[in-house]
Scaffold this active site. Sequence first.
Site, PDB file in Angstrom:
ATOM      1  N   GLU A  23      54.692 -62.863 -48.067  1.00  0.00           N
ATOM      2  CA  GLU A  23      53.486 -62.965 -48.889  1.00  0.00           C
ATOM      3  C   GLU A  23      53.729 -62.503 -50.328  1.00  0.00           C
ATOM      4  OE1 GLU A  23      50.191 -62.383 -45.386  1.00  0.00           O
ATOM      5  OE2 GLU A  23      51.031 -60.555 -46.229  1.00  0.00           O
ATOM      6  N   HIS A  60      53.964 -57.423 -52.166  1.00  0.00           N
ATOM      7  CA  HIS A  60      53.343 -56.232 -51.579  1.00  0.00           C
ATOM      8  C   HIS A  60      53.816 -54.997 -52.342  1.00  0.00           C
ATOM      9  CE1 HIS A  60      51.082 -57.832 -48.219  1.00  0.00           C
ATOM     10  NE2 HIS A  60      52.074 -58.665 -47.952  1.00  0.00           N
ATOM     11  N   ASP A  76      53.859 -50.553 -49.547  1.00  0.00           N
ATOM     12  CA  ASP A  76      52.987 -51.734 -49.585  1.00  0.00           C
ATOM     13  C   ASP A  76      52.039 -51.612 -50.772  1.00  0.00           C
ATOM     14  OD1 ASP A  76      51.443 -54.078 -48.818  1.00  0.00           O
ATOM     15  OD2 ASP A  76      52.345 -53.823 -46.845  1.00  0.00           O
TER      16      ASP A  76
HETATM   17  C1  ACM Z   1      53.025 -60.002 -42.302  1.00  0.00           C
HETATM   18  O1  ACM Z   1      52.208 -59.953 -41.370  1.00  0.00           O
HETATM   19  N1  ACM Z   1      52.608 -60.134 -43.562  1.00  0.00           N
HETATM   20  C2  ACM Z   1      54.444 -59.920 -42.077  1.00  0.00           C
END
Ligand code: ACM
Length: 544
Positions: free
Chosen positions: A325, A258, A187
């Site tokens: 995201e 991410h 991440d």
């Molecule tokens: C998430 O909560 N961004 C999958």
Amino acid sequence: MIAGVLGSVVVAAAPSARIDTVPTVIPQPVEMTAEAGKVGFCLAEGIKVHYRVSRSEEGRAAIRALMAAGITNVLPEENEGELEVLVEPGHGKEWYALSVTPEGVRIRVSELGALHLAAQTLAQSILTDAEGKPALPCMEVVDEPQLGYRGLMLDPCRHPLTVEQTKKMLRIMAHYKLNRLHWHLTDDQGWRIEIKKYPKLSEVGGRRDETPLLTDHEQGDGTPTPLFYYTQEEIREVVEYAHSLGITVIPEIEIPGHASACIAAYPELGNTDVEGYAPRVATTWGVLPYTMAPKEETFRFIADVMAEVLPLFPRAEFIHIGGDEAPRDQWEKSPFAQAYMAQHGLTNPGQIQHHFTHRVAEMLAPHGRRIIGWDEIMMDGSVPPTAVVMAWRSWVKPDAALTAADRGHDVILSPDSHFYFNFAQGNIPADPAYTPHGNPEAVQDWRHVYSYDPLPATYTEAQRARIIGLQANCWSESIQHGPKLEYQVVPRICALAEIAWTPAAKKCTADEFLQRIRAHYPWFRKMNINFRHEDGTPDSQLRK
Ligand code: ACM
């Protein structure tokens, strides 16, 4: 009792004294009868296993499953046996049946893998007889889950989780018949898996300059983190340990968003031509702008990473590629990304994400692996038909899970409205957890989890058929160590397990479920789990 196929049978008998209670099994088996006030099978001397059974493949697998479930005194014997193991193909993959009498224990399974499920039911059924000895009551169980994928996601990126703590979570998962650990290994705030060809991923991506304060996410703590990542050896150790408990580990490598830690380690993988380009391992939470650039070099990198990841997870039928995201801002600003779009006739930068999704799915398919992606992989265009969609954005209309199912994707339900185990379980001082969406009213206690029906009657048959499972997520921005993780997970995991396993028609009321959870408190204590009491008190506080 020994397997009927073995010819002459010497029947041993181990009757217990009277047993005055009945077991409380979570998740509730589909069919289970056990009577109080009768003798059962005494476990004080263990379970004797005839040597021929103990040497058969199914016998060995059953003994391993029983020991993994905590029934450790299973003893091979020269000429007596109390354990019978029968494989009866033709039922569902995870079907099992149990029959316990004073003479012995008979386990029937459709496949050897289901022995873990049978063993956990037996482990949860151990009671104390009138002489104070451990015993199984006489009982009959026929059971199988309504959903095949029953998962928990752990996030060692925001805060580390040791191998030992991860194994403890696996033991808790196995006890409640969860069968998938989704391991979120990369991440923005940390890259946690060793990749030998790209050592900087863990050397650079495995630490960050500071961490937001628990009390104020806008403020850094000013303290560099120690280096943390799992070596490949440690990954193998966890994967094998999980397997010994009947759990498959699914790694997640976040692509294309991410990705700050990854890009900080290898800046050439990002959109280097955007103004102010200065990737670093993130020291704030939330969604960050650094996405991978759609260069051949990046796709080669992903292929190289997968070449090391796949052998570490030999039984993972799915590889999670993230996909949530992933902001489009840098692609909008990058001359290279814009030229890439023109070259491929893309009209929307979101379609760049599709190129990533398709390319990675194509890389993995020859290895027999399918991708899972968070539901954003469906935005802005097509997704490989074999992709599994993990639906988490509960606020999206139309419903992300149903959209995916209607498009023919297998779906894993993971809505943040119910299954975000990092979220608070109560608005009380004893519950210091993160509040979802900054809304202190939106708490997700076990009752809320239990109220969820994954297969409601409003879904069509075709939609229901696409829902392969459900999963809870433990994002770790506010979960800084193992005991806090246990507080966030237990007893919510009991509710999760039951709604995944047991058809809604067989569920009980919340008040009844509370009594059933309470029956598991001794096990939580025996396992030294820092579980959450009804009033929000962490058990560790009561044990001080
Ligand atoms: C998430 O909560 N961004 C999958």
